[in-house]
Design a protein around this motif. Structure first.
Motif, short mmCIF file in Angstrom:
data_model
loop_
_atom_site.label_atom_id
_atom_site.label_comp_id
_atom_site.label_asym_id
_atom_site.label_seq_id
_atom_site.Cartn_x
_atom_site.Cartn_y
_atom_site.Cartn_z
N ARG A 1 -25.70 29.40 82.66
CA ARG A 1 -24.78 28.16 81.90
C ARG A 1 -25.24 26.88 82.57
NH1 ARG A 1 -19.66 31.76 81.92
NH2 ARG A 1 -19.76 32.69 79.81
N GLU B 1 -13.69 33.45 85.34
CA GLU B 1 -14.15 34.96 85.34
C GLU B 1 -13.83 35.81 86.78
OE1 GLU B 1 -18.25 35.13 84.35
OE2 GLU B 1 -17.82 34.25 82.16
N THR B 2 -13.75 35.03 87.85
CA THR B 2 -13.70 35.38 89.02
C THR B 2 -12.34 35.57 89.58
OG1 THR B 2 -14.46 33.45 90.30
CG2 THR B 2 -16.13 35.44 89.77
N ARG C 1 -12.20 30.85 72.03
CA ARG C 1 -13.06 30.46 73.04
C ARG C 1 -14.11 29.39 72.64
NH1 ARG C 1 -12.42 35.59 74.68
NH2 ARG C 1 -14.08 36.22 73.81
N ALA C 2 -14.65 29.79 71.22
CA ALA C 2 -15.51 28.79 70.75
C ALA C 2 -14.88 27.40 70.54
CB ALA C 2 -16.00 29.43 69.27
N VAL D 1 -18.70 24.30 66.14
CA VAL D 1 -19.61 23.19 66.44
C VAL D 1 -19.86 23.12 67.82
CG1 VAL D 1 -18.48 21.78 64.41
CG2 VAL D 1 -17.66 21.87 66.97
N GLN D 2 -20.74 22.28 68.14
CA GLN D 2 -21.46 22.23 69.51
C GLN D 2 -22.17 23.61 69.98
OE1 GLN D 2 -21.42 19.97 71.62
NE2 GLN D 2 -19.76 18.49 70.69
N GLN E 1 -26.91 23.66 81.01
CA GLN E 1 -26.08 22.47 80.97
C GLN E 1 -26.92 21.16 81.57
OE1 GLN E 1 -22.02 23.15 82.41
NE2 GLN E 1 -21.90 24.89 80.93
N GLN F 1 -17.16 20.52 75.00
CA GLN F 1 -18.23 19.79 75.02
C GLN F 1 -18.52 18.56 74.14
OE1 GLN F 1 -21.05 23.20 73.58
NE2 GLN F 1 -19.98 24.59 75.56
N THR F 2 -17.48 18.26 73.34
CA THR F 2 -17.15 17.30 72.79
C THR F 2 -17.03 15.83 73.68
OG1 THR F 2 -16.54 18.03 70.68
CG2 THR F 2 -15.76 16.00 71.16
N TYR G 1 -20.50 31.96 71.00
CA TYR G 1 -19.75 32.77 70.11
C TYR G 1 -20.53 33.93 69.53
CZ TYR G 1 -16.98 33.59 65.68
OH TYR G 1 -16.41 34.36 64.65
N GLU H 1 -20.88 36.79 71.83
CA GLU H 1 -19.68 37.57 71.94
C GLU H 1 -19.45 38.44 70.70
OE1 GLU H 1 -16.41 35.12 73.01
OE2 GLU H 1 -17.37 34.29 74.83
N ALA I 1 -21.50 26.41 72.46
CA ALA I 1 -20.24 27.08 72.01
C ALA I 1 -20.50 28.07 70.89
CB ALA I 1 -19.26 26.32 71.60
N MET J 1 -18.78 22.53 83.82
CA MET J 1 -18.01 23.55 82.96
C MET J 1 -18.70 25.06 83.30
SD MET J 1 -18.34 21.92 79.01
CE MET J 1 -20.09 21.71 79.28
N ALA J 2 -19.83 25.22 83.75
CA ALA J 2 -20.38 26.33 84.31
C ALA J 2 -19.40 26.86 85.51
CB ALA J 2 -21.73 26.42 84.80
N ARG K 1 -14.60 25.63 74.04
CA ARG K 1 -15.76 25.24 74.36
C ARG K 1 -16.21 24.00 73.62
NH1 ARG K 1 -17.47 31.51 74.91
NH2 ARG K 1 -17.14 31.77 77.17
N ALA K 2 -16.25 24.13 72.40
CA ALA K 2 -16.46 23.17 71.42
C ALA K 2 -15.77 21.68 71.98
CB ALA K 2 -16.48 23.27 70.01
N MET L 1 -10.36 17.12 65.51
CA MET L 1 -10.44 18.50 65.78
C MET L 1 -8.81 18.76 66.29
SD MET L 1 -13.97 18.60 67.94
CE MET L 1 -14.25 20.71 68.19
N GLU M 1 -15.94 28.26 84.16
CA GLU M 1 -16.10 29.37 83.51
C GLU M 1 -16.17 30.35 84.65
OE1 GLU M 1 -16.96 30.69 79.99
OE2 GLU M 1 -17.33 28.70 79.09
N TYR M 2 -17.13 30.04 85.53
CA TYR M 2 -17.30 30.89 86.79
C TYR M 2 -15.83 31.48 87.56
CZ TYR M 2 -18.96 33.01 91.30
OH TYR M 2 -19.03 33.86 92.53
N ALA N 1 -12.60 35.49 70.62
CA ALA N 1 -13.82 34.80 70.69
C ALA N 1 -13.53 33.52 69.71
CB ALA N 1 -15.02 35.70 69.97
N LEU N 2 -13.11 33.51 68.71
CA LEU N 2 -12.94 32.27 67.98
C LEU N 2 -12.23 31.27 68.88
CD1 LEU N 2 -13.93 31.68 65.09
CD2 LEU N 2 -11.48 32.20 64.27
#
Lengths: 215, 215
Positions: free
Chosen positions: B96, A77-78, A92-93, B66-67, B100, A100-101, B74, B77, B70, A69-70, A96-97, A147, A73-74, A89-90
């Motif tokens: 990260r 970003e790149t 993204r959260a 959640v999580q 992890q 991560q589930t 959030y 951010e 994440a 996951m890192a 990510r959640a 979810m 994300e890298y 932001a919401l």
């Protein structure tokens, strides 16, 4: 770039999908997690990744990046196009959640080294091992499905109408479910989104069966 | 804001540290993970968090997050000061990945529901359960220590001289290690950084023993 991976590793599969979606090429270096007691335990691999896990991405500057996951994300970003995380932001959260589930609640409990410990150290029977796999996958898929079903943000994919980090985690977990005969019938959105992902060439090319080290 | 948690949950502990570091207040709502077969399984909690896990953060607008990782991203951010992730992509990838290494490779295999399955379903002995806990913690701490020792980016904390998401995951894992008598002597940087964190009021206030539901 170089990607140390294993065709069947969920975590490596996630990164392969990200590379394909971004149109990035990497030399794939297979690390066989089973043969010879696991090639990740060879002395040479410790200098690649001290955790002795796959994947490891070595970028063009020689930086070693670990943890799928890192890494995703890298890469996002790149190499921002196409984005694998929403702009808000919401959102993204939520992505990510969802990721991560799968990546925190399901995959770590069912990965190859845990299964080996169950069998070799705890002497768990094949049936009990299968029940363990199913137990954690059903819990995880049920949470993921709830979810998806409970949010207006769910679209053609897990979040909206383009693939995100969440889908990159979901699709390899569906592959594992099918490998271990987990019935996905109760998870309607999961199945629909898995199919939508695999209809995209990037997901298809990243599949385990398409890798050079596939068996 | 409201934080549904449990004093001993590593994942809730991570979020408590983030809230303290950011100077944010939240009403803490305890969800007892053991009593009555686990209060997270009560019908009322399904509408809070369909995965039936802690933590869940409900923000001032009523969004359910959640999580733990994440949630921390959030909060970072939406409340950027002090930052819990570095400003550069490579630094963020390292933080990260460290986070992890704990949150994906160690904690999920050792959490309360997995331990319960080992004991209740697989009928694993107390000694074998303890050996399981130690096995995964030693693998995880060894990897984390190698990542600390092998990088110039390690400072007073896991990454540089201010706490990051990595430290928020490390400190609760150290708490678990101590709870289960895992010898941390081999992990010099881990111990040093754990001590540096707990010297900060934010980490101290977030400790399990400081929570209203502590036993």
């Amino acid at each position: 770039m170089k990607l140390y991976g294993y065709f069947r590793s969920s975590a490596a599969y996630r990164v392969r999908i990200a590379l394909e979606l971004k149109g990035l090429s990497a030399e794939h270096i297979p690390v066989h997690l089973v043969r010879n007691g696991g090639e990740q335990h060879a002395a040479a691999y410790a200098s690649v990744n001290p955790a002795r896990l796959v994947p490891t991405l070595v970028d063009d500057a020689g930086h070693h990046l670990v943890q799928s996951m890192a890494i995703v994300e890298y890469l996002d970003e790149t190499h921002p196009q196409p984005p694998l995380l929403p702009a808000d932001a919401l959102g993204r959260a939520r992505v990510r959640a969802l990721a991560q589930t799968i990546a925190c609640d399901v995959h770590p409990v069912n990965n190859q080294r845990v299964l080996r410990y169950l069998t070799e150290t705890l002497k768990v029977s094949d049936d009990a091992r299968q029940a363990w796999l199913h137990h954690w996958m059903h819990l995880g898929f049920a949470a993921y499905e709830a979810m998806l079903a409970g949010s207006d943000a769910t679209g053609r994919f897990s979040h909206g109408d383009t693939p995100t980090l969440a889908d990159l985690c979901l699709v390899p977990q569906i592959y594992n479910a099918q490998r271990f005969q987990v019935d996905l019938a109760p998870y309607e959105n999961v199945r629909r989104i898995g199919d939508a992902c695999l209809a995209l060439p990037a997901f298809e090319k990243a599949q385990p069966s398409m890798q050079a080290d596939a068996e």
